[in-house]
Design a protein around this motif. Structure first.
Motif, mmCIF file in Angstrom:
data_model
loop_
_atom_site.group_PDB
_atom_site.id
_atom_site.type_symbol
_atom_site.label_atom_id
_atom_site.label_comp_id
_atom_site.label_asym_id
_atom_site.label_seq_id
_atom_site.Cartn_x
_atom_site.Cartn_y
_atom_site.Cartn_z
ATOM 1 N N ILE A 81 30.565 33.735 39.915
ATOM 2 C CA ILE A 81 31.093 34.318 38.679
ATOM 3 C C ILE A 81 31.330 33.220 37.645
ATOM 4 O O ILE A 81 31.431 32.047 37.975
ATOM 5 C CB ILE A 81 32.389 35.128 38.908
ATOM 6 C CG1 ILE A 81 33.457 34.262 39.583
ATOM 7 C CG2 ILE A 81 32.122 36.360 39.731
ATOM 8 C CD1 ILE A 81 34.797 34.962 39.677
ATOM 9 N N GLY A 82 31.376 33.640 36.420
ATOM 10 C CA GLY A 82 31.634 32.710 35.329
ATOM 11 C C GLY A 82 30.370 32.032 34.851
ATOM 12 O O GLY A 82 29.291 32.378 35.288
ATOM 13 N N PRO A 83 30.508 31.067 33.940
ATOM 14 C CA PRO A 83 31.766 30.545 33.392
ATOM 15 C C PRO A 83 32.521 31.618 32.591
ATOM 16 O O PRO A 83 31.899 32.374 31.859
ATOM 17 C CB PRO A 83 31.309 29.424 32.458
ATOM 18 C CG PRO A 83 29.843 29.256 32.671
ATOM 19 C CD PRO A 83 29.320 30.469 33.344
ATOM 20 N N LEU A 84 33.835 31.647 32.795
ATOM 21 C CA LEU A 84 34.654 32.677 32.166
ATOM 22 C C LEU A 84 35.533 32.100 31.072
ATOM 23 O O LEU A 84 36.083 31.001 31.229
ATOM 24 C CB LEU A 84 35.561 33.327 33.209
ATOM 25 C CG LEU A 84 34.900 34.057 34.374
ATOM 26 C CD1 LEU A 84 35.950 34.444 35.391
ATOM 27 C CD2 LEU A 84 34.153 35.278 33.884
ATOM 28 N N ALA A 85 35.680 32.854 30.004
ATOM 29 C CA ALA A 85 36.654 32.493 28.982
ATOM 30 C C ALA A 85 38.040 32.761 29.559
ATOM 31 O O ALA A 85 38.180 33.633 30.427
ATOM 32 C CB ALA A 85 36.419 33.332 27.733
ATOM 33 N N PRO A 86 39.077 32.027 29.141
ATOM 34 C CA PRO A 86 40.414 32.272 29.696
ATOM 35 C C PRO A 86 40.800 33.736 29.512
ATOM 36 O O PRO A 86 40.536 34.328 28.470
ATOM 37 C CB PRO A 86 41.324 31.363 28.864
ATOM 38 C CG PRO A 86 40.423 30.318 28.308
ATOM 39 C CD PRO A 86 39.080 30.941 28.149
ATOM 40 N N PRO B 190 20.176 30.914 35.823
ATOM 41 C CA PRO B 190 21.425 30.657 35.104
ATOM 42 C C PRO B 190 21.947 31.896 34.397
ATOM 43 O O PRO B 190 21.187 32.816 34.083
ATOM 44 C CB PRO B 190 21.027 29.580 34.090
ATOM 45 C CG PRO B 190 19.551 29.698 33.963
ATOM 46 C CD PRO B 190 19.042 30.178 35.275
ATOM 47 N N GLY B 191 23.233 31.913 34.180
ATOM 48 C CA GLY B 191 23.877 33.083 33.586
ATOM 49 C C GLY B 191 23.471 33.352 32.156
ATOM 50 O O GLY B 191 23.290 34.499 31.764
ATOM 51 N N GLY B 192 23.299 32.290 31.374
ATOM 52 C CA GLY B 192 22.960 32.481 29.969
ATOM 53 C C GLY B 192 24.146 32.996 29.187
ATOM 54 O O GLY B 192 25.192 33.317 29.756
ATOM 55 N N VAL B 193 23.961 33.083 27.879
ATOM 56 C CA VAL B 193 25.094 33.503 27.050
ATOM 57 C C VAL B 193 25.199 35.022 27.034
ATOM 58 O O VAL B 193 24.223 35.734 27.241
ATOM 59 C CB VAL B 193 24.950 32.984 25.605
ATOM 60 C CG1 VAL B 193 25.098 31.484 25.586
ATOM 61 C CG2 VAL B 193 23.643 33.424 24.995
ATOM 62 N N GLN B 194 26.407 35.474 26.777
ATOM 63 C CA GLN B 194 26.637 36.912 26.665
ATOM 64 C C GLN B 194 26.210 37.354 25.273
ATOM 65 O O GLN B 194 26.589 36.734 24.278
ATOM 66 C CB GLN B 194 28.120 37.161 26.884
ATOM 67 C CG GLN B 194 28.515 38.603 26.799
ATOM 68 C CD GLN B 194 30.015 38.739 26.975
ATOM 69 O OE1 GLN B 194 30.609 38.227 27.924
ATOM 70 N NE2 GLN B 194 30.649 39.394 26.026
ATOM 71 N N VAL B 195 25.386 38.398 25.209
ATOM 72 C CA VAL B 195 24.813 38.768 23.915
ATOM 73 C C VAL B 195 25.792 39.587 23.085
ATOM 74 O O VAL B 195 25.929 39.397 21.891
ATOM 75 C CB VAL B 195 23.508 39.547 24.109
ATOM 76 C CG1 VAL B 195 22.830 39.779 22.776
ATOM 77 C CG2 VAL B 195 22.573 38.792 25.032
ATOM 78 N N TRP B 196 26.436 40.538 23.709
ATOM 79 C CA TRP B 196 27.424 41.314 22.965
ATOM 80 C C TRP B 196 28.540 41.739 23.902
ATOM 81 O O TRP B 196 28.391 41.644 25.128
ATOM 82 C CB TRP B 196 26.796 42.526 22.272
ATOM 83 C CG TRP B 196 26.236 43.564 23.198
ATOM 84 C CD1 TRP B 196 26.959 44.396 24.007
ATOM 85 C CD2 TRP B 196 24.867 43.884 23.430
ATOM 86 N NE1 TRP B 196 26.122 45.218 24.712
ATOM 87 C CE2 TRP B 196 24.816 44.931 24.369
ATOM 88 C CE3 TRP B 196 23.661 43.407 22.916
ATOM 89 C CZ2 TRP B 196 23.637 45.480 24.816
ATOM 90 C CZ3 TRP B 196 22.471 43.964 23.359
ATOM 91 C CH2 TRP B 196 22.473 44.993 24.286
ATOM 92 N N ASN B 197 29.637 42.172 23.324
ATOM 93 C CA ASN B 197 30.722 42.704 24.134
ATOM 94 C C ASN B 197 31.203 43.993 23.488
ATOM 95 O O ASN B 197 31.903 43.985 22.492
ATOM 96 C CB ASN B 197 31.856 41.686 24.220
ATOM 97 C CG ASN B 197 32.945 42.174 25.177
ATOM 98 O OD1 ASN B 197 32.926 43.330 25.613
ATOM 99 N ND2 ASN B 197 33.876 41.313 25.494
ATOM 100 N N ALA B 220 28.260 46.670 29.023
ATOM 101 C CA ALA B 220 29.154 46.305 27.926
ATOM 102 C C ALA B 220 29.065 44.815 27.616
ATOM 103 O O ALA B 220 29.255 44.399 26.481
ATOM 104 C CB ALA B 220 30.582 46.694 28.261
ATOM 105 N N THR B 221 28.759 44.015 28.648
ATOM 106 C CA THR B 221 28.707 42.567 28.422
ATOM 107 C C THR B 221 27.463 41.966 29.075
ATOM 108 O O THR B 221 27.544 41.290 30.090
ATOM 109 C CB THR B 221 29.950 41.895 29.033
ATOM 110 O OG1 THR B 221 30.031 42.307 30.404
ATOM 111 C CG2 THR B 221 31.221 42.267 28.316
ATOM 112 N N PRO B 222 26.294 42.212 28.492
ATOM 113 C CA PRO B 222 25.066 41.736 29.136
ATOM 114 C C PRO B 222 24.784 40.263 28.819
ATOM 115 O O PRO B 222 25.202 39.766 27.773
ATOM 116 C CB PRO B 222 24.000 42.623 28.516
ATOM 117 C CG PRO B 222 24.538 42.939 27.168
ATOM 118 C CD PRO B 222 26.032 42.932 27.254
ATOM 119 N N SER B 223 24.069 39.641 29.724
ATOM 120 C CA SER B 223 23.634 38.265 29.488
ATOM 121 C C SER B 223 22.317 38.306 28.714
ATOM 122 O O SER B 223 21.596 39.305 28.726
ATOM 123 C CB SER B 223 23.440 37.555 30.826
ATOM 124 O OG SER B 223 22.218 36.878 30.861
#
Lengths: 107, 255, 444
Positions: A81-86, B190-197, B220-223
């Protein structure tokens, strides 16, 4: 040449050690999560080792973490899991959601 | 307990019912026999049972992420089968890609239901609740599937084909995105950035969120990688479907 | 099928979704109720002295802690029941929460007593609460689900019954013979179908009138043509006598007139054989005897072409008599047309064989020749009106109007018989087979 290889090997070994994400353990017993609140470092990928001590299967699920994973009864499984924002990220056991509840707290 | 069972069974059922109804409608629209569906369902259920029995062993493969890898492989296989189906206009109603897609989808969804239900084998007190929940979930799922099937088949042929194509493309995109998510979860990519929330706008655990998750794979929070895989597969199928079968290809059915 | 499945699916969807919805709201209500109860128990526990708290755990599913708050110091545990650990489980802030201990998940409520800074923590086991609520609510929605199969049966029955008139209509229309255009009638005609039935009947009526007009016109025309053609024929004959130098042209003319006369006769025959004309005129006839008569009548023609005719079939014994129900004139026409056809297309000196045989339930008439035969591709079309194998440029050079075999089929159909064409048992040639239902046969 040999020296170069040695250096290369050392670097690889070092990164392997460094890149290994920190591991945290979560245990499922009597359809409850232990610990129910798990504190992990923020902005870091962590390796979550989930140990299912119950004889029945359980599904570790979290909408906030975007994770879903079945752990057969009496087995272990790993979720990254993560990386997670706080913040707080609730999770639950989808098979027994009334009792199996907990949250990951990223600090 | 009841609600848990209903939600779980229904969620898996809906996903499987969607692809079953659309592909069944697809073969009816192309004037093909529907007999393959029986084979696909039986294969799928048998496969799900085999998978459920071996779940414990599979889950420890690849350093405890075996299930993710196997599930992702199945998702990608479903996706590939649908791409194969769409790729050649002449073979739009070929039976075997549909058979592969449906049986793997059933393995994937059925396995989870079986594993869940297996937890209650010893718990006699819970049987009636679990049975009722399963009946409710399965009833709703199958009914929705049947209605979707009649909706697809009931439209005028040209429009029905467009709708079915859209649904197949959405489904394949969903499969690709889910497969990618599983590999991220296994730390294979790799996880990559989250596109939207959009969790605040439409939570995934709301009724609508769950429904959209089952139907079009709402997250709701896809990579970024999930979105890329979804969009890529969806567009690829869309382009494939734009190539209409010509008369010479032998469409195999009347107007 | 569609209607039943779609209705059932809709029913299941609505009923089940509302059952789930009912469960959810029931559960929420139960939770409020249990929370209220917990709150009340926390209040009650306040009045119990801390020294007597430990005696309260008669009910295993409720646990209490008494805490003493002191400013600037950590809270001190005064007392607790046996089923709860003596440690802090939840933050001491008033309100509801959850905690896991003793292998269960508990619903907790923190209550500030308002005296001596005593805080009461009350906890109730969630699994027991849920089980209680589950049982009550499931009892309520179970009947809905159990009764659903019955309502399914009802839907199936009602839909099936509602669609019966439609099925009946379809059956009646499907069962209509080509020329039988009587109105359809339903036992029980729902108002929705009345318009359809009316329209169909009006259409059938108009169609029948159109057929009638066409038939009458053809028959009248043919009838009216008979006399002029007869006159024409006589006149041509007379001309031929009087103008021997034009004998060849006039013979051709005479031939053409003869063909015209034949055509007109055949058209009249066809008309006379319509179902309305034949209705109720069927009598038991011995096919073998009838064939003998027809062959005898045609003997002159056959003799003239030096052909050899053979009549096969031993059906003299009473129990083997080839009895069929038929109209005498029609059956005679059928046999004669088949025989004419065979004789016409067989070269001079050829063979014709006519056979009558009896099966257990049928009587079979076979007429075969050793003429050129009919190519496989043309076999279905020989029975069409005005169709001749190879068109007008018929290889045999024999004249004909193309109605003979159409009449044969027409008669066969009217008698419920079937006609087939195949290869003859001679080296070449065609074989026509007509299979009649045998009169007096079992089930016939």
């Amino acid at each position: 040449m040999r020296k170069l290889l040695g250096v290369f090997g050392a670097i690889c070994g070092a990164t392997a050690v460094l890149a290994g994400p920190p591991e945290f353990q979560l245990e499922i017993r009597d359809h409850l999560f232990f610990p129910a609140e798990l504190v992990v470092p923020a902005n870091t990928k962590v390796r979550l080792l989930v140990i299912n001590a119950d004889p029945t299967a359980e599904e570790f699920e979290s909408y906030e973490l975007n994770r879903e994973k079945i752990i057969p009864g009496g087995r272990k499984a790993v979720v990254f899991i993560g990386p997670l924002a706080p913040g707080e990220y609730p999770f639950f056991g989808e098979f027994f959601p009334k009792t199996a509840q907990g949250k990951v707290i990223a600090r | 307990m009841l609600l848990t069972t209903v939600v779980l069974v229904l969620r898996e059922m809906l996903e499987a019912a969607l692809i079953v109804s659309v592909l069944l409608g697809w073969s009816v629209l192309h004037g093909r026999s529907r007999r393959w569906i029986g084979v696909a369902l039986v294969t799928g259920i048998a496969g799900a049972a085999v998978y459920a029995v071996n779940a414990a062993a599979v889950s420890e493969w690849f350093d405890y992420v075996g299930m993710e890898v196997v599930n992702a492989a199945m998702q990608f296989a479903v996706c590939t089968a649908l791409l194969v189906l769409a790729a050649r206009p002449a073979a739009r109603a070929a039976t075997w890609p549909m058979l592969v897609a449906v049986s793997l989808a059933v393995v994937r969804e059925g396995f989870e239901i079986l594993l869940y239900l297996s937890g209650f084998v010893a718990d006699r007190g819970a049987w009636s609740t679990v049975a009722l929940g399963s009946a409710l979930g399965a009833g709703i799922g199958i009914s929705a599937g049947a209605l979707l099937f009649y909706l697809v088949v009931g439209l005028r042929r040209v429009r029905a084909l467009r709708v079915a194509e859209l649904l197949i493309a959405l489904f394949a995109g969903n499969m690709a995105a889910q497969g990618v998510l599983l590999l991220i979860q296994a730390d294979w990519i790799p996880g990559g950035v989250q596109v939207w929330n959009t969790a605040g706008l439409l939570a995934e655990d709301s009724v609508l969120g769950q429904l959209l998750y089952a139907l079009i794979g709402y997250e709701a929070t896809p990579s970024i990688w999930q979105v890329t895989a979804y969009a890529g597969v969806f567009c690829l199928l869309f382009v494939f479907f734009l190539r209409r079968p010509t008369r010479a290809d032998g469409n195999g059915s009347g107007p | 099928m569609f209607l039943v499945v779609a209705t059932l699916a809709m029913l299941v969807l609505v009923v089940f979704v509302s059952a789930v919805h009912g469960y959810r709201s029931g559960m929420a209500e139960a939770e409020r109720l249990f929370d209220g109860q917990l709150q009340e128990q926390a209040h009650l526990a306040t009045s119990v002295g801390s020294e007597r708290l430990a005696t309260l755990d008669k009910v295993a599913n409720i646990a209490f802690q008494h805490w003493q708050l002191a400013p600037g110091q950590p809270a001190r545990l005064l007392a607790h029941t046996d089923n709860i650990p003596g440690t802090a489980l939840v933050a001491l802030e008033p309100g509801f929460g959850h905690a896991n201990f003793g292998g269960y998940r508990w619903r907790t409520y923190v209550h500030f007593a308002g005296r001596d800074d005593v805080v009461v923590v009350a906890a109730a086991r969630t699994d027991i609460r849920y089980r209680l609520a589950d049982n009550v609510i499931i009892e309520a929605i179970m009947p809905v689900v159990l009764w659903l199969p019955l309502s399914g049966l009802l839907v199936w029955f009602v839909v099936g019954r509602g669609l019966r008139p439609l099925e009946q209509l379809a059956e009646q229309l499907h069962g209509k013979q080509f020329r039988e255009l009587s109105a359809v009638a339903l036992e029980r005609c729902p108002s929705e179908l009345e318009t359809v039935v009316d329209s169909v009947n009006r259409l059938l009526e108009r169609l029948r009138e159109a057929f009638e007009r066409e038939k009458r016109f053809v028959a009248d025309a043919a009838h009216e043509l008979r006399t002029p053609i007869a006159v024409l024929r006589v006149q041509v004959h007379n001309f031929r006598e009087r103008l021997p130098e034009h004998a060849d042209e006039l013979r051709a003319l005479e031939g053409a007139v003869e063909r015209m006369q034949h055509l007109v006769e055949q058209i009249l025959t066809l008309h006379r054989l319509s179902p309305e004309q034949l209705h109720g005129r069927f009598v038991p006839l011995d096919l073998h005897g009838l064939v003998q008569e027809v062959v005898a009548a045609c003997y002159d023609t056959i003799e003239a072409r030096r052909q050899h005719v053979e009549l096969v079939g031993d059906t003299d014994a009473v129990e083997r008599r080839a009895l069929v129900a038929a109209d005498r004139f029609a059956l005679e026409t059928l046999v004669r047309n088949l025989l004419d056809n065979a004789v016409k297309y067989t070269p001079e000196g050829g063979n014709v064989r006519v056979g009558v045989s009896c099966g257990p339930a049928e009587v079979v008439l076979e007429v075969e020749d050793d003429g050129p035969g009919i190519p496989r591709a043309a076999r279905e079309r020989v029975f069409e009106r005005f169709h001749r194998v190879g068109g007008d440029a018929h290889a045999s050079g024999v004249s004909g109007c193309g109605l003979g075999l159409a009449i044969v089929r027409n008669i066969a159909e009217l008698h419920g018989a079937r006609v087939e064409v195949g290869d003859s048992r001679f080296a070449s040639g065609a074989r026509f087979t007509v299979v009649f239902r045998r009169l007096g046969a079992i089930g016939g």
